[in-house]
Design a protein around this motif. Structure first.
Motif, PDB file in Angstrom:
ATOM      1  N   LYS A   1      61.911  40.374  47.985  1.00 50.99           N
ATOM      2  CA  LYS A   1      60.918  41.413  47.709  1.00 50.99           C
ATOM      3  C   LYS A   1      60.753  42.301  48.930  1.00 50.99           C
ATOM      4  CE  LYS A   1      58.389  38.286  44.731  1.00 50.99           C
ATOM      5  NZ  LYS A   1      57.189  37.474  44.614  1.00 50.99           N
ATOM      6  N   ALA A   2      60.490  43.559  48.692  1.00 51.72           N
ATOM      7  CA  ALA A   2      60.252  44.513  49.775  1.00 51.72           C
ATOM      8  C   ALA A   2      58.786  44.933  49.755  1.00 51.72           C
ATOM      9  CB  ALA A   2      61.169  45.719  49.658  1.00 51.72           C
ATOM     10  N   LEU A   3      57.902  43.977  50.025  1.00 53.65           N
ATOM     11  CA  LEU A   3      56.471  44.251  50.090  1.00 53.65           C
ATOM     12  C   LEU A   3      56.051  44.340  51.550  1.00 53.65           C
ATOM     13  CD1 LEU A   3      55.189  41.706  47.407  1.00 53.65           C
ATOM     14  CD2 LEU A   3      55.529  44.158  47.130  1.00 53.65           C
ATOM     15  N   THR A   4      55.229  45.340  51.859  1.00 54.35           N
ATOM     16  CA  THR A   4      54.752  45.465  53.232  1.00 54.35           C
ATOM     17  C   THR A   4      53.695  44.400  53.510  1.00 54.35           C
ATOM     18  OG1 THR A   4      53.069  47.066  52.557  1.00 54.35           O
ATOM     19  CG2 THR A   4      55.169  47.956  53.328  1.00 54.35           C
ATOM     20  N   VAL A   5      53.614  43.981  54.763  1.00 52.35           N
ATOM     21  CA  VAL A   5      52.591  43.005  55.132  1.00 52.35           C
ATOM     22  C   VAL A   5      51.221  43.679  55.036  1.00 52.35           C
ATOM     23  CG1 VAL A   5      54.063  41.562  56.586  1.00 52.35           C
ATOM     24  CG2 VAL A   5      52.888  43.487  57.593  1.00 52.35           C
ATOM     25  N   PRO A   6      50.197  42.921  54.670  1.00 53.77           N
ATOM     26  CA  PRO A   6      48.866  43.513  54.510  1.00 53.77           C
ATOM     27  C   PRO A   6      48.348  44.142  55.799  1.00 53.77           C
ATOM     28  CG  PRO A   6      48.935  41.309  53.572  1.00 53.77           C
ATOM     29  CD  PRO A   6      50.228  41.515  54.298  1.00 53.77           C
ATOM     30  N   LEU A   7      47.562  45.152  55.650  1.00 53.12           N
ATOM     31  CA  LEU A   7      46.838  45.874  56.701  1.00 53.12           C
ATOM     32  C   LEU A   7      47.711  46.788  57.552  1.00 53.12           C
ATOM     33  CD1 LEU A   7      44.455  43.065  57.998  1.00 53.12           C
ATOM     34  CD2 LEU A   7      43.935  44.838  56.331  1.00 53.12           C
ATOM     35  N   VAL A   8      48.841  46.327  58.016  1.00 51.51           N
ATOM     36  CA  VAL A   8      49.610  47.096  58.998  1.00 51.51           C
ATOM     37  C   VAL A   8      51.035  47.434  58.564  1.00 51.51           C
ATOM     38  CG1 VAL A   8      48.289  46.343  61.012  1.00 51.51           C
ATOM     39  CG2 VAL A   8      50.148  44.933  60.170  1.00 51.51           C
ATOM     40  N   GLY A   9      51.497  46.896  57.464  1.00 46.25           N
ATOM     41  CA  GLY A   9      52.881  47.066  57.046  1.00 46.25           C
ATOM     42  C   GLY A   9      53.285  48.512  56.792  1.00 46.25           C
ATOM     43  N   GLU A  10      52.396  49.284  56.184  1.00 46.72           N
ATOM     44  CA  GLU A  10      52.701  50.704  55.937  1.00 46.72           C
ATOM     45  C   GLU A  10      52.854  51.469  57.249  1.00 46.72           C
ATOM     46  OE1 GLU A  10      53.395  52.267  53.118  1.00 46.72           O
ATOM     47  OE2 GLU A  10      53.141  50.441  51.947  1.00 46.72           O
ATOM     48  N   LEU A  11      52.039  51.124  58.223  1.00 44.98           N
ATOM     49  CA  LEU A  11      52.151  51.766  59.539  1.00 44.98           C
ATOM     50  C   LEU A  11      53.493  51.456  60.182  1.00 44.98           C
ATOM     51  CD1 LEU A  11      48.601  51.083  60.991  1.00 44.98           C
ATOM     52  CD2 LEU A  11      49.500  53.261  60.193  1.00 44.98           C
ATOM     53  N   PHE A  12      53.933  50.203  60.069  1.00 47.47           N
ATOM     54  CA  PHE A  12      55.211  49.829  60.654  1.00 47.47           C
ATOM     55  C   PHE A  12      56.353  50.602  60.008  1.00 47.47           C
ATOM     56  CE2 PHE A  12      53.337  45.360  61.450  1.00 47.47           C
ATOM     57  CZ  PHE A  12      52.622  45.843  62.527  1.00 47.47           C
ATOM     58  N   GLN A  13      56.285  50.825  58.708  1.00 47.14           N
ATOM     59  CA  GLN A  13      57.337  51.572  58.014  1.00 47.14           C
ATOM     60  C   GLN A  13      57.367  53.017  58.495  1.00 47.14           C
ATOM     61  OE1 GLN A  13      59.778  50.350  55.994  1.00 47.14           O
ATOM     62  NE2 GLN A  13      58.891  48.395  56.578  1.00 47.14           N
ATOM     63  N   LYS A  14      56.209  53.591  58.795  1.00 43.58           N
ATOM     64  CA  LYS A  14      56.152  54.971  59.291  1.00 43.58           C
ATOM     65  C   LYS A  14      56.605  55.048  60.747  1.00 43.58           C
ATOM     66  CE  LYS A  14      52.346  56.345  56.326  1.00 43.58           C
ATOM     67  NZ  LYS A  14      50.923  56.711  56.284  1.00 43.58           N
ATOM     68  N   TRP A  15      56.079  54.142  61.575  1.00 45.19           N
ATOM     69  CA  TRP A  15      56.384  54.185  63.004  1.00 45.19           C
ATOM     70  C   TRP A  15      57.857  53.947  63.292  1.00 45.19           C
ATOM     71  CZ3 TRP A  15      51.887  50.542  64.771  1.00 45.19           C
ATOM     72  CH2 TRP A  15      50.674  51.224  64.686  1.00 45.19           C
ATOM     73  N   PHE A  16      58.472  53.043  62.565  1.00 46.80           N
ATOM     74  CA  PHE A  16      59.860  52.674  62.824  1.00 46.80           C
ATOM     75  C   PHE A  16      60.788  53.192  61.733  1.00 46.80           C
ATOM     76  CE2 PHE A  16      57.255  49.071  64.547  1.00 46.80           C
ATOM     77  CZ  PHE A  16      57.343  49.469  65.868  1.00 46.80           C
ATOM     78  N   ALA A  17      60.475  54.346  61.174  1.00 45.24           N
ATOM     79  CA  ALA A  17      61.235  54.908  60.048  1.00 45.24           C
ATOM     80  C   ALA A  17      62.691  55.164  60.408  1.00 45.24           C
ATOM     81  CB  ALA A  17      60.581  56.192  59.560  1.00 45.24           C
ATOM     82  N   ASN A  18      62.986  55.413  61.662  1.00 43.46           N
ATOM     83  CA  ASN A  18      64.365  55.714  62.065  1.00 43.46           C
ATOM     84  C   ASN A  18      65.235  54.476  62.263  1.00 43.46           C
ATOM     85  OD1 ASN A  18      63.922  58.467  62.019  1.00 43.46           O
ATOM     86  ND2 ASN A  18      63.166  58.473  64.124  1.00 43.46           N
ATOM     87  N   LEU A  19      64.636  53.291  62.276  1.00 41.55           N
ATOM     88  CA  LEU A  19      65.415  52.061  62.451  1.00 41.55           C
ATOM     89  C   LEU A  19      66.192  51.750  61.180  1.00 41.55           C
ATOM     90  CD1 LEU A  19      63.034  49.605  64.309  1.00 41.55           C
ATOM     91  CD2 LEU A  19      64.922  50.885  65.226  1.00 41.55           C
ATOM     92  N   GLY A  20      67.467  51.591  61.304  1.00 41.88           N
ATOM     93  CA  GLY A  20      68.286  51.201  60.186  1.00 41.88           C
ATOM     94  C   GLY A  20      68.706  52.328  59.268  1.00 41.88           C
ATOM     95  N   ARG A  21      68.555  53.554  59.704  1.00 38.61           N
ATOM     96  CA  ARG A  21      68.954  54.683  58.859  1.00 38.61           C
ATOM     97  C   ARG A  21      70.049  55.475  59.506  1.00 38.61           C
ATOM     98  NH1 ARG A  21      63.717  56.451  55.554  1.00 38.61           N
ATOM     99  NH2 ARG A  21      63.133  54.353  55.126  1.00 38.61           N
TER     100      ARG A  21
END
Length: 110
Positions: free
Chosen positions: A90-110
């Protein structure tokens, strides 16, 4: 994200939650393949580990048993949540901070 992406990236996604070294290994091993599922979990794990180290430094200055216990429980739950999602495909973000991590590290792995 296809089922094939999930199956191909599941191993490295699981490794990314084990230690900070596991996150670094998963990141570099994913550089060649650029698997979407692995990249998602590497961003989550990296964010958790960095937040963990920063807050650990702050909590250590407090010198309170209750603050330390709360810190360990909070991060234990978040790491277990991410780890179980990686195992379950599953690709679920961790509660509270997961969405922030996806935004902050958006360039990782792309």
């Amino acid at each position: 994200m296809t089922q094939q992406d999930i199956e191909d990236g599941k191993g490295l996604a699981i490794i990314s939650y084990l230690t900070i070294i596991g996150t670094i290994i998963a990141y570099f091993m994913n550089n060649d393949k650029k698997n979407i599922f692995t990249s998602f979990h590497v961003r989550q794990a990296l964010g958790l580990w960095l937040t963990y180290f920063i807050l650990a430094w702050v909590v250590s200055a407090v010198n309170s048993w209750f603050a330390t216990l709360g810190f360990w429980v909070f991060f234990g739950v978040l790491f277990i949540f991410g780890f179980i999602n990686a195992i379950g495909g599953k690709a679920l973000t961790v509660p509270l901070v997961g969405e922030l991590f996806q935004k902050w590290f958006a360039n990782l792995g792309r």
